[in-house]
Scaffold this motif. Structure first.
Motif, PDB file in Angstrom:
ATOM      1  N   THR A  64       0.177  -7.021 -12.936  1.00 27.70           N
ATOM      2  CA  THR A  64      -0.946  -6.509 -11.810  1.00 27.70           C
ATOM      3  C   THR A  64      -0.046  -4.728 -11.661  1.00 27.70           C
ATOM      4  O   THR A  64       1.572  -5.866 -11.240  1.00 27.70           O
ATOM      5  CB  THR A  64      -0.970  -7.266 -10.234  1.00 27.70           C
ATOM      6  N   LEU A  65      -0.252  -4.078 -11.137  1.00 23.54           N
ATOM      7  CA  LEU A  65       0.701  -2.782 -10.295  1.00 23.54           C
ATOM      8  C   LEU A  65      -0.336  -2.644  -9.125  1.00 23.54           C
ATOM      9  O   LEU A  65      -1.215  -2.693  -8.762  1.00 23.54           O
ATOM     10  CB  LEU A  65       0.491  -1.689 -11.096  1.00 23.54           C
ATOM     11  N   GLN A  66       0.524  -2.599  -7.967  1.00 25.02           N
ATOM     12  CA  GLN A  66       0.222  -3.440  -6.467  1.00 25.02           C
ATOM     13  C   GLN A  66       0.820  -1.953  -5.559  1.00 25.02           C
ATOM     14  O   GLN A  66       2.073  -1.822  -4.917  1.00 25.02           O
ATOM     15  CB  GLN A  66       0.595  -4.285  -6.380  1.00 25.02           C
ATOM     16  N   LEU A  67       1.072  -1.312  -5.540  1.00 27.38           N
ATOM     17  CA  LEU A  67       0.707  -0.111  -4.575  1.00 27.38           C
ATOM     18  C   LEU A  67       0.407  -0.310  -3.022  1.00 27.38           C
ATOM     19  O   LEU A  67      -1.001  -0.305  -2.700  1.00 27.38           O
ATOM     20  CB  LEU A  67       0.601   1.722  -4.866  1.00 27.38           C
ATOM     21  N   GLN A  68       1.238  -0.720  -1.886  1.00 26.19           N
ATOM     22  CA  GLN A  68       0.865  -0.347  -0.552  1.00 26.19           C
ATOM     23  C   GLN A  68       1.539   0.302   0.264  1.00 26.19           C
ATOM     24  O   GLN A  68       2.554   0.709   0.376  1.00 26.19           O
ATOM     25  CB  GLN A  68       0.826  -1.900  -0.258  1.00 26.19           C
ATOM     26  N   ALA A  69       0.859   0.589   1.619  1.00 27.44           N
ATOM     27  CA  ALA A  69       1.349   2.073   2.241  1.00 27.44           C
ATOM     28  C   ALA A  69       0.963   1.918   3.721  1.00 27.44           C
ATOM     29  O   ALA A  69      -0.241   1.597   3.756  1.00 27.44           O
ATOM     30  CB  ALA A  69       1.387   2.874   1.837  1.00 27.44           C
ATOM     31  N   ARG A  70       1.335   2.468   4.321  1.00 30.65           N
ATOM     32  CA  ARG A  70       0.602   2.824   5.904  1.00 30.65           C
ATOM     33  C   ARG A  70      -0.447   3.935   5.749  1.00 30.65           C
ATOM     34  O   ARG A  70      -1.362   3.990   6.377  1.00 30.65           O
ATOM     35  CB  ARG A  70       1.998   3.526   6.566  1.00 30.65           C
ATOM     36  N   GLY A  71      -0.419   4.773   4.491  1.00 27.10           N
ATOM     37  CA  GLY A  71      -2.144   5.857   4.747  1.00 27.10           C
ATOM     38  C   GLY A  71      -1.165   7.000   3.727  1.00 27.10           C
ATOM     39  O   GLY A  71      -0.029   7.627   3.705  1.00 27.10           O
ATOM     40  N   LEU A  73      -3.407   7.112   1.769  1.00 27.56           N
ATOM     41  CA  LEU A  73      -4.059   5.603   1.042  1.00 27.56           C
ATOM     42  C   LEU A  73      -3.021   3.969   1.117  1.00 27.56           C
ATOM     43  O   LEU A  73      -1.836   4.565   1.331  1.00 27.56           O
ATOM     44  CB  LEU A  73      -3.800   5.977  -0.267  1.00 27.56           C
ATOM     45  N   THR A  74      -3.719   3.232   1.255  1.00 24.63           N
ATOM     46  CA  THR A  74      -3.154   2.361   1.667  1.00 24.63           C
ATOM     47  C   THR A  74      -2.929   0.806   1.180  1.00 24.63           C
ATOM     48  O   THR A  74      -2.547   0.321   1.193  1.00 24.63           O
ATOM     49  CB  THR A  74      -4.094   1.086   3.145  1.00 24.63           C
ATOM     50  N   LEU A  75      -3.520   1.003  -0.158  1.00 22.47           N
ATOM     51  CA  LEU A  75      -4.430   0.014  -1.084  1.00 22.47           C
ATOM     52  C   LEU A  75      -4.523   0.638  -2.543  1.00 22.47           C
ATOM     53  O   LEU A  75      -4.909   1.032  -2.610  1.00 22.47           O
ATOM     54  CB  LEU A  75      -4.614  -0.668  -1.398  1.00 22.47           C
ATOM     55  N   LEU A  76      -3.892   0.437  -3.292  1.00 19.73           N
ATOM     56  CA  LEU A  76      -3.538   0.713  -5.528  1.00 19.73           C
ATOM     57  C   LEU A  76      -3.749  -0.327  -5.707  1.00 19.73           C
ATOM     58  O   LEU A  76      -2.431  -1.168  -5.425  1.00 19.73           O
ATOM     59  CB  LEU A  76      -3.577   1.720  -5.917  1.00 19.73           C
ATOM     60  N   LEU A  77      -4.507  -1.212  -6.650  1.00 23.66           N
ATOM     61  CA  LEU A  77      -4.600  -2.644  -6.882  1.00 23.66           C
ATOM     62  C   LEU A  77      -5.046  -2.291  -8.347  1.00 23.66           C
ATOM     63  O   LEU A  77      -6.482  -2.273  -8.658  1.00 23.66           O
ATOM     64  CB  LEU A  77      -5.190  -3.829  -6.157  1.00 23.66           C
ATOM     65  N   VAL A  78      -4.442  -2.486  -9.495  1.00 21.41           N
ATOM     66  CA  VAL A  78      -4.964  -2.290 -11.053  1.00 21.41           C
ATOM     67  C   VAL A  78      -4.231  -3.443 -11.420  1.00 21.41           C
ATOM     68  O   VAL A  78      -2.899  -3.891 -11.483  1.00 21.41           O
ATOM     69  CB  VAL A  78      -4.221  -0.799 -11.610  1.00 21.41           C
ATOM     70  N   GLN A  79      -5.022  -4.206 -13.232  1.00 23.35           N
ATOM     71  CA  GLN A  79      -4.868  -5.146 -13.456  1.00 23.35           C
ATOM     72  C   GLN A  79      -5.454  -4.806 -15.119  1.00 23.35           C
ATOM     73  O   GLN A  79      -6.314  -4.720 -15.374  1.00 23.35           O
ATOM     74  CB  GLN A  79      -5.291  -6.297 -12.875  1.00 23.35           C
ATOM     75  N   MET A  89      -9.253  -1.331  -8.088  1.00 26.74           N
ATOM     76  CA  MET A  89      -9.629  -0.869  -6.422  1.00 26.74           C
ATOM     77  C   MET A  89      -8.391  -0.453  -5.628  1.00 26.74           C
ATOM     78  O   MET A  89      -7.558  -0.415  -5.723  1.00 26.74           O
ATOM     79  CB  MET A  89      -9.387  -2.416  -5.910  1.00 26.74           C
ATOM     80  N   ALA A  90      -8.800   0.369  -4.651  1.00 25.74           N
ATOM     81  CA  ALA A  90      -8.117   1.397  -3.932  1.00 25.74           C
ATOM     82  C   ALA A  90      -9.251   1.601  -2.611  1.00 25.74           C
ATOM     83  O   ALA A  90     -10.037   1.655  -2.525  1.00 25.74           O
ATOM     84  CB  ALA A  90      -8.163   2.492  -4.469  1.00 25.74           C
ATOM     85  N   HIS A  91      -7.727   1.264  -1.403  1.00 25.48           N
ATOM     86  CA  HIS A  91      -8.140   1.353  -0.021  1.00 25.48           C
ATOM     87  C   HIS A  91      -7.481   2.290   0.486  1.00 25.48           C
ATOM     88  O   HIS A  91      -6.129   2.654   0.629  1.00 25.48           O
ATOM     89  CB  HIS A  91      -7.949  -0.093   0.698  1.00 25.48           C
ATOM     90  N   ALA A  92      -8.429   3.210   0.922  1.00 26.01           N
ATOM     91  CA  ALA A  92      -8.122   4.894   2.068  1.00 26.01           C
ATOM     92  C   ALA A  92      -8.438   4.034   3.495  1.00 26.01           C
ATOM     93  O   ALA A  92      -9.610   4.395   3.999  1.00 26.01           O
ATOM     94  CB  ALA A  92      -7.687   6.117   1.448  1.00 26.01           C
ATOM     95  N   ARG A  93      -7.465   4.737   4.417  1.00 31.24           N
ATOM     96  CA  ARG A  93      -7.865   4.322   6.015  1.00 31.24           C
ATOM     97  C   ARG A  93      -8.236   6.215   6.456  1.00 31.24           C
ATOM     98  O   ARG A  93      -8.330   5.810   7.753  1.00 31.24           O
ATOM     99  CB  ARG A  93      -7.298   4.426   6.784  1.00 31.24           C
ATOM    100  N   GLN A  94      -7.884   6.712   5.934  1.00 28.59           N
ATOM    101  CA  GLN A  94      -7.943   7.719   6.082  1.00 28.59           C
ATOM    102  C   GLN A  94      -8.233   9.306   4.696  1.00 28.59           C
ATOM    103  O   GLN A  94      -7.893   9.140   4.312  1.00 28.59           O
ATOM    104  CB  GLN A  94      -6.733   9.204   7.011  1.00 28.59           C
ATOM    105  N   PRO A  95      -9.135  10.954   5.156  1.00 26.89           N
ATOM    106  CA  PRO A  95      -8.540  11.140   3.201  1.00 26.89           C
ATOM    107  C   PRO A  95      -7.308  11.809   3.304  1.00 26.89           C
ATOM    108  O   PRO A  95      -6.042  11.992   3.243  1.00 26.89           O
ATOM    109  CB  PRO A  95      -9.144  13.199   4.131  1.00 26.89           C
ATOM    110  N   GLY A 109       5.502   3.812   1.364  1.00 31.10           N
ATOM    111  CA  GLY A 109       5.166   2.440   0.421  1.00 31.10           C
ATOM    112  C   GLY A 109       5.896   2.277  -0.123  1.00 31.10           C
ATOM    113  O   GLY A 109       7.069   2.407  -0.449  1.00 31.10           O
ATOM    114  N   THR A 110       5.395   0.531  -1.018  1.00 36.20           N
ATOM    115  CA  THR A 110       6.371  -0.491  -1.474  1.00 36.20           C
ATOM    116  C   THR A 110       5.338  -0.169  -3.298  1.00 36.20           C
ATOM    117  O   THR A 110       3.904  -0.341  -3.026  1.00 36.20           O
ATOM    118  CB  THR A 110       6.401  -1.231  -1.936  1.00 36.20           C
ATOM    119  N   LEU A 111       6.216  -0.280  -3.709  1.00 37.47           N
ATOM    120  CA  LEU A 111       5.501  -0.239  -5.660  1.00 37.47           C
ATOM    121  C   LEU A 111       5.383  -1.970  -6.139  1.00 37.47           C
ATOM    122  O   LEU A 111       6.861  -2.392  -5.632  1.00 37.47           O
ATOM    123  CB  LEU A 111       5.484   0.275  -6.552  1.00 37.47           C
ATOM    124  N   ALA A 112       4.599  -3.107  -6.392  1.00 36.82           N
ATOM    125  CA  ALA A 112       5.248  -4.199  -7.158  1.00 36.82           C
ATOM    126  C   ALA A 112       3.892  -4.394  -8.419  1.00 36.82           C
ATOM    127  O   ALA A 112       3.217  -4.363  -8.210  1.00 36.82           O
ATOM    128  CB  ALA A 112       4.458  -5.234  -5.753  1.00 36.82           C
TER     129      ALA A 112
END
Length: 293
Positions: A64-71, A73-79, A89-95, A109-112
């Motif tokens: 699993t590659l997981q990128l978490q950030a404040r924005g 883009l807040t989440l990118l999760l790839v498996q 999947m990905a989540h964004a709180r603004q453009p 952000g961090t990359l795990a």
């Protein structure tokens, strides 16, 4: 052929590499979502990245590659799994700004990278700060900090095409003989690749064009495909975990409980009979009571 990863090795040297192209899997994942172009490209790069990383592992596992950030883009999760299945999947709180550096798209952000052996062995996770302005640079940073391996990564995604290339310097103990300059040559040659070439040329042609003067060993290609691991049974277990009272409140308000998988957007609907079955002990359920459907 699309959705294939090609591994290669420099004979008598300390370099190995991979080239992957993902068309069908990337297109299917994008078809199921409604993300803006910048997020779509990051999903494509993430898919190519997990395919490259999974192919370097020596035992069956889920990666699993997981990128978490404040924005924004807040989440990118790839498996990726050892059977070649991919999902994202990905989540964004603004453009998310298009063609901007990664630290502008995903600030603070961090990359795990998480590796879970299929045999149930010890789980491994490495976490690094985002660095270098791109996902490929962040992955190179991860290899330097967590794996202590010299690694270069190239990623590119546009429309329905995602691709990536990785070259890695092997530990000296794994090299028979020796070509002291092989890593330097490989790095310089690989750096000439363009994103367009990586996406549009066949992987074998990419390898041939870059390293035609090297003694290269090619391995059988590894196939990849989109496959989500969601199921009605897993969703039902999740609803049970949320509790009977919450489910009945949703039923009263909406008439049914509807859940969409974050990865594939598949809808799962549970009506009053389904919810009753979830919270009724099978030992006391009447023979004519409704079953999940």
């Amino acid at each position: 052929m699309s959705d294939r990863l090609h591994r290669f090795l420099f004979e008598h040297a300390d370099v190995r590499g991979e080239v992957v192209q993902l068309d069908d899997a990337f297109a299917e994942i994008v078809r199921r979502t409604d993300h803006e172009p910048a997020v779509v490209r990051l999903i494509g790069e993430g898919l190519a990245a997990v395919a490259l990383l999974a192919a370097t592992l020596k035992y069956p596992c889920a990666l699993t590659l997981q990128l978490q950030a404040r924005g924004p883009l807040t989440l990118l999760l790839v498996q990726a799994a050892s059977d070649g299945s991919l999902r994202a999947m990905a989540h964004a709180r603004q453009p998310v700004p298009d063609d901007a550096p990664l630290d502008a798209q995903a600030s603070d952000g961090t990359l795990a990278i998480t590796i879970e052996p299929e045999s149930g062995g010890e789980r491994y996770q490495g976490v690094v700060d985002l660095a270098g302005g791109s996902l490929s640079a962040a992955l190179e940073h991860y290899f330097r900090e967590s794996e202590q391996l010299l690694t270069r990564v190239w990623l590119s995604a546009r429309e329905d095409h995602a691709a990536g290339m990785l070259i890695q310097r092997l530990p000296a103990s794994e090299v028979a003989g020796g070509d002291a300059d092989a890593w330097s040559r490989a790095e310089q040659l690989a750096a000439t690749i363009t994103g367009h070439e990586l996406r549009e040329l066949a992987p074998g042609e990419v390898i041939r064009r870059l390293f035609h003067e090297e003694d290269i060993r090619l391995f059988d290609p590894m196939p990849f495909r989109f496959r989500c691991r969601c199921s009605r049974e897993r969703v039902a277990a999740m609803l049970q975990g949320l509790g009977e009272q919450e489910m009945r409140e949703i039923l009263e308000e909406q008439g049914q409980v509807e859940v969409h998988c974050d990865f594939c957007n598949e809808p799962y609907r549970f009506d009053a009979v389904d919810i009753e079955a979830l919270f009724t002990d099978p030992a006391v359920r009447s023979p004519d009571s409704g079953e999940s459907h």
